[in-house]
Design a protein around this motif. Structure first.
Motif, PDB file in Angstrom:
ATOM      1  N   ARG A  18      43.780 -32.433   2.079  1.00  0.00           N
ATOM      2  CA  ARG A  18      44.285 -33.576   2.855  1.00  0.00           C
ATOM      3  C   ARG A  18      44.998 -33.112   4.127  1.00  0.00           C
ATOM      4  O   ARG A  18      44.796 -33.683   5.206  1.00  0.00           O
ATOM      5  CB  ARG A  18      45.246 -34.406   2.007  1.00  0.00           C
ATOM      6  CG  ARG A  18      44.589 -35.168   0.869  1.00  0.00           C
ATOM      7  CD  ARG A  18      45.635 -35.920   0.050  1.00  0.00           C
ATOM      8  NE  ARG A  18      45.024 -36.592  -1.074  1.00  0.00           N
ATOM      9  CZ  ARG A  18      44.441 -37.783  -1.003  1.00  0.00           C
ATOM     10  NH1 ARG A  18      44.419 -38.417   0.156  1.00  0.00           N
ATOM     11  NH2 ARG A  18      43.900 -38.337  -2.070  1.00  0.00           N
ATOM     12  N   ALA A  19      45.815 -32.078   4.001  1.00  0.00           N
ATOM     13  CA  ALA A  19      46.555 -31.582   5.164  1.00  0.00           C
ATOM     14  C   ALA A  19      45.598 -31.094   6.246  1.00  0.00           C
ATOM     15  O   ALA A  19      45.802 -31.363   7.445  1.00  0.00           O
ATOM     16  CB  ALA A  19      47.506 -30.468   4.733  1.00  0.00           C
ATOM     17  N   THR A  20      44.549 -30.387   5.847  1.00  0.00           N
ATOM     18  CA  THR A  20      43.568 -29.883   6.805  1.00  0.00           C
ATOM     19  C   THR A  20      42.834 -31.020   7.496  1.00  0.00           C
ATOM     20  O   THR A  20      42.700 -31.035   8.737  1.00  0.00           O
ATOM     21  CB  THR A  20      42.549 -28.969   6.104  1.00  0.00           C
ATOM     22  OG1 THR A  20      43.221 -27.819   5.578  1.00  0.00           O
ATOM     23  CG2 THR A  20      41.465 -28.511   7.081  1.00  0.00           C
ATOM     24  N   LEU A  21      42.355 -31.999   6.724  1.00  0.00           N
ATOM     25  CA  LEU A  21      41.602 -33.105   7.307  1.00  0.00           C
ATOM     26  C   LEU A  21      42.480 -33.953   8.224  1.00  0.00           C
ATOM     27  O   LEU A  21      42.023 -34.405   9.283  1.00  0.00           O
ATOM     28  CB  LEU A  21      41.004 -33.978   6.206  1.00  0.00           C
ATOM     29  CG  LEU A  21      39.963 -33.306   5.295  1.00  0.00           C
ATOM     30  CD1 LEU A  21      39.372 -34.320   4.317  1.00  0.00           C
ATOM     31  CD2 LEU A  21      38.862 -32.654   6.112  1.00  0.00           C
ATOM     32  N   ARG A  22      43.717 -34.156   7.838  1.00  0.00           N
ATOM     33  CA  ARG A  22      44.616 -34.953   8.678  1.00  0.00           C
ATOM     34  C   ARG A  22      44.935 -34.218   9.981  1.00  0.00           C
ATOM     35  O   ARG A  22      45.030 -34.839  11.047  1.00  0.00           O
ATOM     36  CB  ARG A  22      45.896 -35.286   7.905  1.00  0.00           C
ATOM     37  CG  ARG A  22      45.643 -36.272   6.747  1.00  0.00           C
ATOM     38  CD  ARG A  22      46.936 -36.613   6.013  1.00  0.00           C
ATOM     39  NE  ARG A  22      47.872 -37.323   6.859  1.00  0.00           N
ATOM     40  CZ  ARG A  22      47.811 -38.612   7.123  1.00  0.00           C
ATOM     41  NH1 ARG A  22      46.833 -39.365   6.611  1.00  0.00           N
ATOM     42  NH2 ARG A  22      48.702 -39.185   7.898  1.00  0.00           N
ATOM     43  N   ALA A  23      45.063 -32.899   9.905  1.00  0.00           N
ATOM     44  CA  ALA A  23      45.313 -32.128  11.129  1.00  0.00           C
ATOM     45  C   ALA A  23      44.112 -32.199  12.066  1.00  0.00           C
ATOM     46  O   ALA A  23      44.267 -32.323  13.290  1.00  0.00           O
ATOM     47  CB  ALA A  23      45.626 -30.675  10.770  1.00  0.00           C
ATOM     48  N   VAL A  24      42.912 -32.157  11.503  1.00  0.00           N
ATOM     49  CA  VAL A  24      41.689 -32.209  12.318  1.00  0.00           C
ATOM     50  C   VAL A  24      41.533 -33.583  12.971  1.00  0.00           C
ATOM     51  O   VAL A  24      41.235 -33.682  14.171  1.00  0.00           O
ATOM     52  CB  VAL A  24      40.456 -31.883  11.446  1.00  0.00           C
ATOM     53  CG1 VAL A  24      39.165 -32.253  12.172  1.00  0.00           C
ATOM     54  CG2 VAL A  24      40.448 -30.405  11.085  1.00  0.00           C
ATOM     55  N   VAL A  25      41.735 -34.634  12.208  1.00  0.00           N
ATOM     56  CA  VAL A  25      41.475 -35.986  12.715  1.00  0.00           C
ATOM     57  C   VAL A  25      42.641 -36.539  13.527  1.00  0.00           C
ATOM     58  O   VAL A  25      42.447 -37.112  14.607  1.00  0.00           O
ATOM     59  CB  VAL A  25      41.149 -36.939  11.542  1.00  0.00           C
ATOM     60  CG1 VAL A  25      41.118 -38.401  12.010  1.00  0.00           C
ATOM     61  CG2 VAL A  25      39.812 -36.569  10.915  1.00  0.00           C
TER      62      VAL A  25
END
Length: 231
Positions: free
Chosen positions: A143-150
């Motif tokens: 979740r942290a990775t996807l939120r940082a990307v988006v």
């Protein structure tokens, strides 16, 4: 079992299933269309990234049948290698889904002590098994990775872009982003899911896989609707 503080790696199909499993109820999220197809698409993309398969003229080609060390991926490699003909991604999405890939992944995550299987039944007859979070770290990292990307504009790697594409294709972006976030970041999600931020080769594969998932989902939904109407 992982020790406290130890990083636990999960691959693309495992990541999708963790996001698809509701943390409170332990059920596959009601937001996700056709969990089996999403999981099958994730398996194919993981095999592509690991160099086991490639796409040639729209067909999946097996490059290596060497064991991956992952039973779910190895089952898919066996299915592809067993075929006498080459087929497109839509064919393999349905074939791998029909082989029970969703349940295989849930069992694998349970065996790794990331999820906990809680057998239950409705009316003492109908299976209604739950998969509750045992180790929250892998999903929190995803979740942290996807939120940082988006939301923060971090450049996506191939797996992050593929996972966002899978979430969009299976109506599961709501498992990571709020309604307001999805609305404000729609163009960013679309650009990543379409492969606009990746190399041409990765972009083409992501688009092909998303198209295969959508086609398989639509075909199954239409067949289910026709069956229900005829009864």
């Amino acid at each position: 079992m992982a020790q406290p503080g130890e990083h636990v790696h999960v691959n693309l199909p495992e990541s999708l299933m963790l996001l698809a499993t509701d943390d409170e109820s332990g059920r596959i999220s009601s937001q996700m269309r056709q969990a089996d197809y999403g999981a099958a698409g994730a398996v194919l993309l993981e095999l592509l990234f690991s160099g086991r398969i490639a796409t040639t003229d729209g067909k999946i080609e097996l490059l290596s049948n060497a064991a991956t060390g992952d039973p779910v991926l190895d089952n898919a490699v066996f299915l592809i290698g067993e075929s006498e003909k080459r087929h497109d991604a839509k064919h393999w999405v349905r074939k791998i889904a029909d082989a029970g890939v969703k349940d295989q992944l849930l069992d694998q995550l349970t065996g790794r002590d990331i999820l906990r299987h809680v057998p239950q039944r409705l009316l003492w007859v109908i299976p209604d098994d739950r998969y509750l979070v045992e180790n929250p770290q892998p999903e929190e990292d995803i979740r942290a990775t996807l939120r940082a990307v988006v939301l923060e504009g971090r450049d996506p790697d191939a797996r992050s872009a593929a996972l966002i594409s899978l979430l969009k294709a299976t109506d599961l972006t709501g498992a990571v982003f709020s309604k307001e976030e999805r609305k404000s970041a729609k163009s960013r999600i679309d650009a990543i899911a379409n492969g606009d931020l990746m190399s041409d080769a990765v972009s083409r594969v992501i688009k092909d896989m998303e198209a295969a998932l959508v086609a398989a989902i639509i075909a199954t939904t239409a067949a289910s609707t026709a069956a229900a109407t005829s009864n």
